[in-house]
Design a protein around this motif. Structure first.
Motif, mmCIF file in Angstrom:
data_model
loop_
_atom_site.group_PDB
_atom_site.id
_atom_site.type_symbol
_atom_site.label_atom_id
_atom_site.label_comp_id
_atom_site.label_asym_id
_atom_site.label_seq_id
_atom_site.Cartn_x
_atom_site.Cartn_y
_atom_site.Cartn_z
ATOM 1 N N ALA A 247 22.718 1.638 -19.063
ATOM 2 C CA ALA A 247 21.838 2.575 -18.360
ATOM 3 C C ALA A 247 20.588 2.845 -19.196
ATOM 4 C CB ALA A 247 22.579 3.871 -18.073
ATOM 5 N N ARG A 346 25.518 8.913 -19.712
ATOM 6 C CA ARG A 346 25.339 7.881 -18.679
ATOM 7 C C ARG A 346 24.960 8.504 -17.337
ATOM 8 N NH1 ARG A 346 30.199 3.980 -17.211
ATOM 9 N NH2 ARG A 346 30.313 5.237 -15.323
ATOM 10 N N GLU A 350 21.349 7.850 -15.419
ATOM 11 C CA GLU A 350 21.264 7.318 -14.046
ATOM 12 C C GLU A 350 20.405 8.222 -13.174
ATOM 13 O OE1 GLU A 350 25.605 5.068 -14.247
ATOM 14 O OE2 GLU A 350 25.412 6.966 -13.136
#
Ligand code: TPP
Ligand code: MG
Length: 620
Positions: A247, A346, A350
C-alpha cells in the motif's frame, strides 16, 4: 461448570497451547512453544508441565537473556502474530531476562515471561536466591520486571491465573499495548492443584484488528497533503508489522511523495524504488536528511520518532513544518503535535490513496527525489568497492554480504557501528530482509536474535552481522542453533574493540578512551598495550560452528559462498580497519559533552556541541 484438576503450571501451559490469533482471516497459534532453563524455581512446576505437554515444544537456551531476544526476534519476523513463552527459575535466572524484556517492550514486540518466584507460603523463607528486604515480604527480584513489562502480575494463588492469563493475552496481542508480559510464578504455587474450569482451556482466537481512521481527521490529512509543496513520508516499523508495504509503495508511486525509512521501517520500500530516499536521520542518507530539513509536511507512518530518526529534534527545520502521524498507538500518533491518525497503517494508507486521487507532487520535486536516489546508489557502490587495506573496510564487508544474499534473505544486527552502516548501505529488496534491533540496540542480541529469525523463516538464509564486542558479550546461542538444526551465517567483524563508541569518544574529545581491546600497559597504566590475542575462529569452532577466516575481499566472498552452502551454523571471521568509517550525512546526534574540562580537545568539542544545540527544535 465442569472442571479439571491441574497444577497451576499445567493450567498455564494448557491455556497457552490453545491461544490463537487471526488477522485478515488468517488464523495461527500464538505460541510456538516455550524456551527455558530449569532451576529449583520452575523444574517441578512449569518444567513438569512442559514434559507432560510435548506438543508445546520446550527449547533449551544457554542464557535467559538470549532466549528472550530469540523470542522477540521470532515475534518481529512474524509481524507480532506469533511468539514464545520463556520460563526461568527464581533469582538470577529470572533477572537475566530483564535486559531483553526491556528490549521487547521498547521495540513493541510480544514476549511472555514466566519467571519462577519465591514461596507464596513464606514459611521456609528465605529460600535460595531470595532477595530479603527488611521493610516488606511482598517484594522479590521479579519486581524488577515492572517497569519493563506492559503487563505484570504475581500469581499467589493457583486460581489467580484464571483472570491473569486472559489479561496477559489481551496485552500481548494488542498492537498498541504489546511488549513484554510477565507472570511471576511462585515456586510452591506452580505445583499446587486446583479445579480449573474446562472453559479456560477451550480454543480462543484473538482478533488483530485493523482500525480505520477517523473520517474527519483523514479528510484533514488529505487537505494538508494536497496543500503541501514538499511532503515527506517517514516509514517506521508499523508499516512492516501492518503488512502495509505494498500500500505504501503504491501511494508513493502514484503521488510521488518520497519515503525515508527508520531502522525498524527499512524495507518498507525496495531500495531502488524511484521514491525511495533510504535511511532517515542520524544514520541517514543525504537525500532523506536534506528533504526532511526542508519538508513542509512530514507524514510519519508507524514510527516512534526516536532521536535517531529526528536527529535529536534537528531533522525538521522548515518553520512551517507540520506532522501527520498515522499510528495504531495514540501515544505515538500525538508526537510532534501531529495530526493524529490513530489507525492501522494499511487501512489508513488505502483510505489516503483514495482521498488523494489525482494528487501528485511537482515535477521538479519528483526529479529531485529520483536524483537523490541515483546519487545515493552511486555512493553505496563506492563504499562497497573502496579497495581499502587489508584490513578491509566495514562498508566492503556489508557490500560482500549484500552481494551474496538473495533478495529474501535476512540481515540481522543490533549494536555497534554496524547498525548505522547497514541502515545507510544495505540494499533491501524484501520487507522482511532487514532485521535491526535498534530500539534498545542491545549488544548480544545478534546471534540470539538471528536464531529467532531463522526459526520464523527457515527457508531464508540469515546473515547475522556482529562486532567483536557484541560477539564476546553473547555468542553462546551458536550452540543452540546447532542443537536445534537452525543454520545461521554469522559474519564476525573483528576491529579489536568498540569502533562505534571509540568514534563517539573521539568526537567528544576523549580520543577513544577505554574502547580498544588492548592489554594494560605497565608503563602507562592504561589499556594501550598490545592488541588482545582473542582467537575468534577457535572460539566459534569450540561452540560447534563451521568456521572460515577471511583476510581480504576476494577471500571474504569465497567464505560467504562456502557459508551459504553449509548446513550448520557457519562463522566467517574478518578483520576490518576500525578507522575506515562510513561517514555521516547531513545529520546530528545529541551526546552531551563535558561542560568543563582540563582537556583542550574536550573544550573544543564542547564549543562545537553548543553551536549545534541551537538547531534543536520543539515541535509544538
Ligand atoms: C549491552 C550493551 N552494552 C553497552 C552498549 C553500548 N555500546 C554500543 S556499541 C558498543 C560497542 C560495540 O562493539 P562491537 O560489537 O565490537 O562493534 P563496533 O563498535 O566495533 O562496530 C557499546 C559498548 C550497548 N549498546 N549494549
Ligand atoms: Mg568491534
Amino acid at each position: 461448570m465442569s472442571t479439571v484438576r491441574l497444577t497451576m503450571a499445567q493450567a498455564v501451559i494448557r491455556f497457552l497451547k490453545n491461544q490463537f490469533v487471526a488477522r485478515d482471516g488468517i488464523e495461527q497459534a500464538f505460541f510456538a512453544g516455550c524456551w527455558g532453563i530449569f532451576g529449583h524455581g520452575n523444574v517441578a512446576g512449569i518444567g513438569q508441565a512442559l514434559q507432560e505437554n510435548p506438543d508445546f515444544r520446550y527449547y533449551q537456551t544457554r542464557n535467559e537473556q538470549a532466549m528472550v531476544h530469540t523470542a522477540a526476534a521470532f515475534a518481529k519476523m512474524n509481524d507480532r502474530l506469533q511468539t514464545f513463552a520463556c520460563t526461568t527459575s527464581i533469582g538470577p535466572g529470572a533477572t537475566n531476562m530483564v535486559t531483553a524484556a526491556a528490549g521487547a517492550t521498547i521495540n513493541r514486540l510480544p514476549v511472555l515471561l514466566l519467571p519462577g518466584d519465591i514461596f507464596a507460603r513464606r514459611n521456609v523463607a528465605p529460600v535460595l536466591q531470595q532477595l530479603e528486604l527488611p521493610y516488606s515480604q511482598d517484594i522479590s527480584v521479579n519486581d524488577c520486571f515492572k517497569p519493563v513489562s506492559r503487563y505484570w502480575d504475581r500469581i499467589n494463588r493457583a486460581d489467580q491465573v484464571i483472570s491473569a492469563l486472559p489479561e496477559a493475552m489481551r496485552v500481548l496481542t494488542s498492537p498498541t499495548e504489546t511488549g513484554t508480559a510477565t507472570l511471576s510464578l511462585p515456586q510452591d504455587v506452580q505445583a499446587e492443584a486446583f479445579d480449573y474450569p474446562e472453559r479456560l482451556f477451550e480454543k480462543r482466537v484473538w482478533s488483530i484488528p485493523r482500525p480505520r481512521p477517523d473520517r474527519n481527521l483523514l479528510g484533514k490529512a488529505v487537505e494538508w497533503i494536497r496543500g503541501s509543496r514538499a511532503p515527506l513520508i517517514i516509514a517506521g516499523g508499523g508499516v512492516i508489522y501492518s503488512q502495509a508495504t505494498e500500500a505504501l509503495s503504491r501511494l508513493a508511486e502514484v503521488t510521488g511523495i518520497p519515503v525515508a525509512e527508520t531502522q525498524a521501517g527499512k524495507g518498507s520500500l525496495r531500495y531502488d524504488a524511484s521514491g525511495s530516499l533510504g535511511a532517515m536521520g542520524v544514520t541517514g542518507t543525504p537525500g532523506a536528511n536534506i528533504l526532511a530539513r526542508e519538508a513542509d509536511l512530514i507524514i510519519g507512518i508507524g514510527t516512534r520518532y526516536s532521536d535517531f530518526t529526528s536527529a535529536s529534534k534537528t531533522a525538521f527545520q522548515n518553520p512551517d513544518a507540520r506532522f501527520i502521524n498515522i499510528n495504531i498507538a495514540e501515544f505515538d500518533a500525538h508526537k510532534h503535535a501531529g495530526l493524529p491518525i490513530v489507525a492501522d497503517a494499511r487501512a489508513a494508507l488505502e483510505e489516503l490513496e483514495a482521498g488523494l486521487e489525482g494528487f501528485t507532487v511537482g515535477e521538479e520535486y519528483r526529479a529531485r527525489v529520483e536524483k537523490f536516489n541515483r546519487e545515493w546508489d552511486a555512493e553505496v557502490s563506492r563504499l562497497y568497492n573502496l579497495e581499502h587495506g587489508p584490513p578491509i573496510s566495514q562498508g566492503e564487508v556489508i557490500g560482500a554480504v549484500n552481494g551474496i544474499a538473495a533478495p529474501r534473505d535476512v540481515v540481522v544486527c543490533a549494536a555497534g557501528s554496524l547498525p548505522g552502516d547497514l541502515h545507510k548501505l544495505w540494499r533491501t529488496r524484501d520487507p522482511k530482509g532487514y532485521h535491526l534491533e535498534y530500539g534498545y540496540s542491545c549488544m548480544g542480541y545478534e546471534i540470539a536474535g538471528g536464531l529467532g529469525v531463522k526459526m520464523a523463516a527457515p527457508e531464508r538464509e540469515v546473515y547475522v552481522m556482529v562486532g567483536d564486542g557484541s560477539y564476546l558479550m553473547m555468542a553462546q546461542e551458536i550452540v543452540t542453533s546447532i542443537q536445534e538444526g537452525y543454520k545461521l551465517n554469522v559474519v564476525l567483524i573483528d576491529n579489536h574493540g568498540f569502533a562505534s563508541i571509540g568514534g563517539l569518544s573521539e568526537s567528544i574529545g576523549s580520543g577513544g578512551f577505554g574502547t580498544r581491546y588492548r592489554r594494560r600497559d605497565e608503563a602507562s597504566g592504561q589499556l594501550d598495550g598490545e592488541v588482545l590475542p582473542v582467537d575468534f575462529a577457535a572460539n566459534a569452532r569450540s561452540l560447534g560452528a563451521h568456521v572460515i577466516e577471511a583476510r581480504d575481499l576476494p577471500s571474504l566472498r569465497e567464505a560467504l559462498a562456502e557459508a551459504r552452502d553449509q548446513t550448520r551454523t557457519t562463522v566467517v571471521v574478518i578483520e576490518t580497519d576500525r578507522e575506515e568509517r562510513v561517514p555521516g550525512y547531513e545529520s546530528w546526534w545529541d551526546v552531551p559533552v563535558a561542560e568543563v574540562s582540563e582537556m583542550e580537545s574536550v573544550r573544543a568539542a564542547r564549543r562545537a556541541y553548543e553551536a549545534a544545540l541551537g538547531k534543536e527544535r520543539h515541535h509544538l
